[in-house]
Structure formats: C-alpha cells, structure tokens
Design a protein around this motif. Structure first.
Motif, short mmCIF file in Angstrom:
data_model
loop_
_atom_site.label_atom_id
_atom_site.label_comp_id
_atom_site.label_asym_id
_atom_site.label_seq_id
_atom_site.Cartn_x
_atom_site.Cartn_y
_atom_site.Cartn_z
N LEU A 1 5.71 11.19 -0.16
CA LEU A 1 5.96 9.78 0.08
C LEU A 1 5.15 8.97 -0.93
O LEU A 1 3.92 8.95 -0.86
N TYR A 2 5.86 8.36 -1.88
CA TYR A 2 5.21 7.50 -2.88
C TYR A 2 5.30 6.05 -2.41
O TYR A 2 6.39 5.55 -2.14
N CYS A 3 4.13 5.39 -2.32
CA CYS A 3 4.05 4.08 -1.70
C CYS A 3 3.52 3.02 -2.67
O CYS A 3 2.74 3.32 -3.58
N ASP A 4 3.90 1.80 -2.41
CA ASP A 4 3.39 0.67 -3.19
C ASP A 4 3.67 -0.61 -2.41
O ASP A 4 4.46 -0.61 -1.46
N LEU B 1 5.30 -10.47 2.56
CA LEU B 1 4.64 -9.32 1.95
C LEU B 1 5.49 -8.09 2.22
O LEU B 1 6.04 -7.93 3.32
N LEU B 2 5.59 -7.23 1.24
CA LEU B 2 6.40 -6.01 1.37
C LEU B 2 5.55 -4.79 1.06
O LEU B 2 4.81 -4.76 0.08
N TYR B 3 5.64 -3.79 1.94
CA TYR B 3 5.06 -2.48 1.66
C TYR B 3 6.16 -1.45 1.88
O TYR B 3 6.95 -1.57 2.83
N GLY B 4 6.25 -0.48 0.97
CA GLY B 4 7.32 0.49 1.10
C GLY B 4 6.94 1.85 0.58
O GLY B 4 5.93 2.02 -0.13
N GLY C 1 0.35 -2.57 6.50
CA GLY C 1 1.56 -2.00 5.93
C GLY C 1 1.41 -0.51 5.66
O GLY C 1 2.32 0.28 5.94
N ILE C 2 0.26 -0.12 5.12
CA ILE C 2 0.00 1.30 4.88
C ILE C 2 0.04 2.07 6.20
O ILE C 2 0.67 3.14 6.29
N ASN C 3 -0.62 1.53 7.23
CA ASN C 3 -0.62 2.19 8.54
C ASN C 3 0.81 2.41 9.03
O ASN C 3 1.17 3.50 9.50
N THR C 4 1.62 1.36 8.95
CA THR C 4 2.98 1.42 9.50
C THR C 4 3.84 2.41 8.74
O THR C 4 4.51 3.26 9.36
N ILE C 5 3.82 2.35 7.42
CA ILE C 5 4.67 3.25 6.63
C ILE C 5 4.23 4.70 6.80
O ILE C 5 5.06 5.61 6.92
#
Length: 269
Positions: free
Chosen positions: A4-7, A19-22, A105-109
């Motif tokens: 899982l690559y995140c940004d 704000l967007l985290y994905g 956002g990090i926690n959720t993803i």
C-alpha cells in the motif's frame, strides 16, 4: 504480500476545501508485472531513465497531450493489474491543524487496508511518502501503528493491525509505484478541487477523469457501490448544516463521476 503506497494532497488549510489522504493497493503477485509495464510506458513516452514522474509538472520533452496520455495509461495499467484505491477526505473547516488531520488520514487508510487484507486472509506492507511534520511526530506515529494499532470510536482498547507486517517510508523515484500513487492521489485532488472551487469550464474534464479512475476504488463486489473502506468521508457525522451540505455536494459530484459512494453522512446535532 500486498503493498500500500500512500500520500496526501490538499494539505494546505483552505476554507471549504478537503484534505485528501489515499493509498493504492498493489497485489503482491502483480507487483513485478505492473512495475515492468510502467517502465515500458515511460520508455514509449521517451522519458529518460532518471526522469521523475509525478502528476505535475510534465517531464522535459513531453507535450501536454503526451503527458496526459501517459498518466491515463498508467492508471489503466493499475486497473489491469488488479490494484485498488483507498481514499479519505476531511473538510479543512472541521479537520483543523493539517499535520493532525494527516495523521488521522494515515490511521484510517491503514485500518481500511487491514480490513481489506483481513477479508482475504492476506498480509501487507504500508509505504508512506516521506514528510516532516512538527516535532517529527510521524516516526513515533508509525511505530505506534505497528506496536499498538489504531483506537477506533466506541472501542475501549486499540485494534491491532495484525495483517500489516511493516510501516515504512518511500519517496518519488524510488519505485514506479510512488509515481502511480502520486498520479492517482493528485488526479483525485484535482477533480475534487474543480468541484470545490466551482471551476465550471473544467467540470466535464474532471468527471471524465473520475470515470477513468472509478474501477480502482475498493468495492465488495464488481459493479457495486463504493463503501467507506474505498472512499471515506470524515467525520461520518457532520453537525454544522453548511458543512454537511459541502460533504453531500462532493458525494453527489463523485457519483456523477462513477464513484458511487454508499456512505451515509449524517447531520445529527
């Protein structure tokens, strides 16, 4: 072992914007083939081996049209190799301090990635785009994800992310997957901002881009609606009526673009 690559994107605290985290999930058994395919697409476009590939700016030597086609081809390659996209948005008016909001956002993803893996009895690694927050709190935050997990609402004890075997950093150019993540997350950000900023002349382009991306979003079944594991609006209960409308308007816009979110965003005061 899935990756899982995140940004993040839209980190700047701007009123009435999201704000967007994905994260893009890459199946372990498809990773090599996808990396090779992105390598081929880069070469076919004439990119130098050391050229950095992101959503913007265009690498030297590529026209706007060639750059657009390359990005779309990479998105289509991700679809062909069974990747999945997980997204989280939070209105800046509610989210507050951006570094804190990014950690949520990090926690959720990461939790949603864990849930997806758990459904399939698989394991994975999380790779987060490197950044420096105030006090470098991200290092400890990721250690906590590994050792403790996440604290879910209405739960007394943290939930261990037992399907995730590691939390690491990544940076653009270190993998073709960092380019893929940047293109996907920034494409979604661009489309959302077209809507939020009411840039009417770009609306059709934004909806077309969303339709290209739509097959990537996690669904329980092919053709079904996108659950909150695939696209999460946070918080799920928005008490201020004006903010609640912004969430519903964005949800409606995404549905026009083929991202049919099934999450119910409540307005309980």
């Amino acid at each position: 072992m899935d990756l899982l690559y995140c940004d993040e994107s839209n980190l700047e605290n701007r009123e009435n914007e999201f704000l967007l985290y994905g994260g893009v999930r890459i199946p372990g058994d498809q990773a090599a083939a996808l990396s090779n395919r992105i390598e081929e697409l880069r070469a076919e476009s004439g990119l130098a081996p050391d050229a950095q590939l992101k959503f913007n700016p265009a690498p030297d030597g590529l026209t706007h049209e060639a750059f657009r086609d390359l990005k779309q081809s990479i998105i289509e390659a991700a679809i062909e190799h069974d990747c999945q996209f997980l997204a989280y948005v939070a209105l800046h008016n509610i989210a507050g301090e951006p570094d804190v909001a990014r950690r949520y956002g990090i926690n959720t993803i990461c939790y949603h990635f864990h849930c997806c893996l758990n459904r399939e009895d698989k394991n994975g690694l999380v790779l987060i785009d490197r950044f420096n927050d105030e006090g470098n709190r991200i290092d400890g935050h990721l250690r906590d994800k590994m050792s403790i997990g996440v604290q879910l609402p209405h739960e007394n004890e943290p939930t261990r992310l037992s399907t995730i075997n590691g939390f690491h950093y990544s940076a653009i150019g270190q993998s073709h997957f960092t380019s893929l993540a940047d293109i996907l997350i920034s494409s979604l950000r661009w489309a959302i901002n077209v809507h939020s900023r009411n840039t009417g002349d770009l609306r059709d382009n934004a909806l077309t881009l969303l339709r290209v991306m739509s097959p990537l979003f996690f669904r329980y079944d092919a053709g079904a609606a996108v659950p909150d594991l695939g696209f999460c609006f946070s918080p799920m209960n928005v008490k201020v009526a004006a903010y609640h409308k912004l969430y519903l308007d964005l949800q409606g816009f995404l549905r026009e673009g083929g991202i049919d979110s099934s999450q119910i965003i409540t307005n309980n005061r």
